[in-house]
Design a protein around this motif. Structure first.
Motif, PDB file in Angstrom:
ATOM      1  N   LEU A 230      25.840  57.842  44.587  1.00  0.00           N
ATOM      2  CA  LEU A 230      26.895  58.196  43.853  1.00  0.00           C
ATOM      3  C   LEU A 230      26.701  58.040  42.321  1.00  0.00           C
ATOM      4  O   LEU A 230      27.054  58.993  41.813  1.00  0.00           O
ATOM      5  CB  LEU A 230      28.057  57.639  44.151  1.00  0.00           C
ATOM      6  CG  LEU A 230      28.642  57.885  45.454  1.00  0.00           C
ATOM      7  CD1 LEU A 230      29.828  56.898  46.244  1.00  0.00           C
ATOM      8  CD2 LEU A 230      29.490  59.424  45.560  1.00  0.00           C
ATOM      9  N   ASN A 231      26.280  56.918  42.067  1.00  0.00           N
ATOM     10  CA  ASN A 231      25.797  56.822  40.412  1.00  0.00           C
ATOM     11  C   ASN A 231      24.860  57.726  40.004  1.00  0.00           C
ATOM     12  O   ASN A 231      24.364  57.654  38.888  1.00  0.00           O
ATOM     13  CB  ASN A 231      25.512  55.404  40.260  1.00  0.00           C
ATOM     14  CG  ASN A 231      26.732  54.536  40.675  1.00  0.00           C
ATOM     15  OD1 ASN A 231      27.995  54.974  40.491  1.00  0.00           O
ATOM     16  ND2 ASN A 231      26.712  53.291  40.624  1.00  0.00           N
ATOM     17  N   GLY A 232      24.102  58.408  40.858  1.00  0.00           N
ATOM     18  CA  GLY A 232      22.690  59.182  40.587  1.00  0.00           C
ATOM     19  C   GLY A 232      21.527  58.902  41.096  1.00  0.00           C
ATOM     20  O   GLY A 232      20.554  59.629  40.977  1.00  0.00           O
ATOM     21  N   ARG A 233      21.509  57.775  41.653  1.00  0.00           N
ATOM     22  CA  ARG A 233      20.004  57.596  42.390  1.00  0.00           C
ATOM     23  C   ARG A 233      19.618  58.693  43.389  1.00  0.00           C
ATOM     24  O   ARG A 233      20.549  58.944  44.138  1.00  0.00           O
ATOM     25  CB  ARG A 233      20.035  56.225  43.031  1.00  0.00           C
ATOM     26  CG  ARG A 233      18.925  56.003  43.950  1.00  0.00           C
ATOM     27  CD  ARG A 233      19.070  54.707  44.795  1.00  0.00           C
ATOM     28  NE  ARG A 233      18.099  54.597  45.705  1.00  0.00           N
ATOM     29  CZ  ARG A 233      17.284  53.285  45.898  1.00  0.00           C
ATOM     30  NH1 ARG A 233      17.460  52.303  45.333  1.00  0.00           N
ATOM     31  NH2 ARG A 233      16.348  53.424  46.913  1.00  0.00           N
ATOM     32  N   MET A 234      18.405  59.242  43.447  1.00  0.00           N
ATOM     33  CA  MET A 234      18.155  60.365  44.234  1.00  0.00           C
ATOM     34  C   MET A 234      18.055  59.932  45.736  1.00  0.00           C
ATOM     35  O   MET A 234      17.537  58.761  45.940  1.00  0.00           O
ATOM     36  CB  MET A 234      16.670  61.075  43.993  1.00  0.00           C
ATOM     37  CG  MET A 234      17.047  62.210  42.668  1.00  0.00           C
ATOM     38  SD  MET A 234      15.585  62.829  42.449  1.00  0.00           S
ATOM     39  CE  MET A 234      16.007  63.528  40.941  1.00  0.00           C
ATOM     40  N   THR A 235      18.492  60.570  46.799  1.00  0.00           N
ATOM     41  CA  THR A 235      18.076  60.414  48.023  1.00  0.00           C
ATOM     42  C   THR A 235      16.673  60.865  48.243  1.00  0.00           C
ATOM     43  O   THR A 235      16.143  61.606  47.450  1.00  0.00           O
ATOM     44  CB  THR A 235      18.887  61.029  49.052  1.00  0.00           C
ATOM     45  OG1 THR A 235      19.078  62.542  48.999  1.00  0.00           O
ATOM     46  CG2 THR A 235      20.173  60.394  49.045  1.00  0.00           C
ATOM     47  N   LYS A 236      16.018  60.173  49.384  1.00  0.00           N
ATOM     48  CA  LYS A 236      14.358  60.779  49.496  1.00  0.00           C
ATOM     49  C   LYS A 236      14.423  62.207  49.695  1.00  0.00           C
ATOM     50  O   LYS A 236      13.326  62.828  48.959  1.00  0.00           O
ATOM     51  CB  LYS A 236      13.955  60.056  50.742  1.00  0.00           C
ATOM     52  CG  LYS A 236      13.955  58.398  50.493  1.00  0.00           C
ATOM     53  CD  LYS A 236      13.130  57.645  51.525  1.00  0.00           C
ATOM     54  CE  LYS A 236      12.986  56.086  51.109  1.00  0.00           C
ATOM     55  NZ  LYS A 236      12.286  55.266  52.180  1.00  0.00           N
ATOM     56  N   ASN A 237      15.239  62.881  50.267  1.00  0.00           N
ATOM     57  CA  ASN A 237      15.058  64.432  50.414  1.00  0.00           C
ATOM     58  C   ASN A 237      15.272  65.094  49.010  1.00  0.00           C
ATOM     59  O   ASN A 237      14.488  66.088  48.785  1.00  0.00           O
ATOM     60  CB  ASN A 237      16.191  65.023  51.552  1.00  0.00           C
ATOM     61  CG  ASN A 237      17.355  64.869  50.785  1.00  0.00           C
ATOM     62  OD1 ASN A 237      18.113  64.056  50.867  1.00  0.00           O
ATOM     63  ND2 ASN A 237      17.793  66.226  50.400  1.00  0.00           N
TER      64      ASN A 237
END
Lengths: 398, 99
Positions: free
Chosen positions: A373-380
């Motif tokens: 939610l804070n901006g960290r990307m998911t792997k996809n």
């Protein structure tokens, strides 16, 4: 300790003019019809910070489906991860472009529209659209994240590529997070009506007002609708559900798949049923979205709900994502996680191997969700595996 | 460490358990473990892939197959205790055009 608890109750999001909060800040390029897709794709390739909703609908459909497509595109444009929108119209489509533009603009976000036929064809439309998309990116890209309460969260949930670990590990982890978020005043939405078959009585009993109340009865109704739709073409669902992959994974019937699937909705009361194009209301808590189980259609349905992210449970290894909504992969099968570590975000297979409890994995999934939610990307997201989208329609193409 | 060959029975009403172990072939002994952690050894009948189910008692043709404490289908043949249970000897009762 207190400080840590306080930090857990907030996230950093993009506050939109209408008060909704996004986890991403994107310019959406929205073709009003499939025939405008090539132009929209060219614009997306040219301009950083854009995403495209490349669906296959919008013309030669029954009026109810044309309205459904328009409504779904409106909800996608209004969803909080979208900061501005460029509508790409052909000029003769069946969707209502005026309403599409007006209703997205009503949220207060900048909206532009181009019409391919009016501009004199593809190359001119691409040029004009590129300039407008760039302008929109310049307008929103400086927006800063703000600290907001966790109750602003709308989480979508789904399971795909299921096997028998899903119902025993990864869906339980998502159920844990769903309960936790609902208890903190947030909103959680689950769907996959097909996968209520055989478990609908359990869900109906959890409805606000009980099994015989309007919500409970609506749950029975949407399941009946889905079952009847398959029968109406003279077929039954066996052969389609469970899928060949599910069967290989050990799921023997739609009932078995369903009972494992509904675990991911947790244990809280069900507030109501949202129609496919519908966004969440101001009422928080756990909701159902009437959408089928297939990924492109349900991911779109969840983004249209206003979900800022989605938690996706898998056993066999479903790797896909959506253009505007981060998709966190919670993998229940330890063998799959070992094989696909660059697609799976979390290894809930540790529950199967006895290394971790459901609660421990649930807390880990929740902590990761806050980071996302804070901006960290998911792997996809990091590898652009993000184009699984389409709009679920009811009638034939005509 | 040798992998423990467990078959998990997730509800007391269940008549099947799910095996989470590799290399289970006809005659392999596995432990059926229930919710409380009580175990009962059984010899598997058939080759059972990871994540698939076995019967925890004899089941007659037509009887419901129970998992999660709920009905997941019906036996389409007589099934012996320990036998592999899947689409060859059980059928779904929902989403069908013929019922």
């Amino acid at each position: 300790m207190k400080k840590e608890n306080m930090a857990m109750d907030t996230f950093q999001g993009y506050v939109r003019p209408n008060g909704k909060v996004g986890s991403r800040n994107l310019v959406a390029v929205i073709p009003s019809v499939i025939c405008a897709t090539d132009v929209a794709q060219a614009i997306c390739r040219a301009v950083q910070g854009t995403v495209g909703f490349f669906h296959h609908q919008g013309c030669c459909q029954l009026p109810l489906d044309l309205k459904r497509v328009t409504d779904t595109l409106i909800s996608l444009g209004c969803s909080p991860n979208v900061g501005a929108a460029l509508v790409v119209s052909l000029g003769c489509e069946g969707t209502d472009v005026e309403r599409l533009v007006q209703q997205i603009a009503a949220t207060g976000k900048p909206v532009e529209v181009i019409r391919i036929q009016e501009l004199g064809g593809m190359s001119r439309a691409i040029q004009k659209g590129t300039d407008l998309a760039q302008k929109l990116v310049m307008e929103i890209s400086g927006l800063q994240r703000q600290t907001v309460d966790i109750s602003n969260v709308v989480m979508g949930i789904k399971c795909g590529g299921s096997d028998t670990t899903s119902g025993i590990a990864s869906n339980c982890v998502i159920g844990y997070v769903a309960d936790k978020l609902v208890d903190m005043g947030a909103t959680v939405v689950f769907g996959e009506t097909t996968e209520f078959l055989g478990g609908e009585h359990i869900l109906a009993r959890r409805a606000v007002g009980g099994e015989n109340g309007p919500v409970g009865q609506k749950i029975y109704e949407i399941v009946r609708r889905m079952e009847e739709r398959a029968k109406a073409v003279g077929e039954d669902m066996r052969g389609g559900q469970p899928t060949p992959g599910n069967i290989k994974g050990g799921l023997s019937s739609i009932e078995e798949k369903s009972l494992g699937a509904i675990v991911k909705s947790g244990h809280r009361p069900i507030q109501g049923v949202l129609e496919y194009p519908q966004m969440v209301t101001t009422e928080k808590g756990l909701w159902i979205k009437d959408a089928p189980g297939r990924e492109p259609e349900i991911l779109t349905g969840m983004a249209a709900t206003g979900a800022q992210f989605l938690m996706f449970s898998t056993g066999r290894g479903a790797p896909q994502g959506f253009p505007s909504m981060p998709v966190m992969k919670i993998c229940g099968n330890p063998n799959t996680y070992a094989r696909m570590p660059y697609d799976m975000d979390l290894n809930a297979g540790q529950i199967i191997t006895g290394q971790r409890s459901i609660e421990e994995m649930g807390e880990e999934a929740y902590a990761l969700a806050l980071q996302v939610l804070n901006g960290r990307m998911t792997k996809n997201e990091a590898i652009h595996y993000t184009s699984t989208m389409d709009i679920y329609c009811l009638g034939p193409v005509i | 460490m040798e992998e423990r060959k467990l078959a998990l029975k997730v509800d007391d009403k269940d008549n099947v358990a799910t095996i989470f172990a590799n290399g289970i072939i006809n005659g392999t002994e596995v432990e059926i473990r229930d919710k409380k952690g009580d175990c009962e050894p059984v010899n598997v009948i058939g080759d059972v892939p990871y994540g698939h189910k076995i019967a925890v008692r004899d089941i007659q043709m037509g009887e419901p197959i129970m998992k999660y404490g709920e009905r997941i289908g019906a036996a389409s043949a007589d099934i012996r205790k320990g036998e592999y249970v899947h689409i060859h000897n059980m059928v779904a009762m929902r989403g069908r055009g013929d019922l």
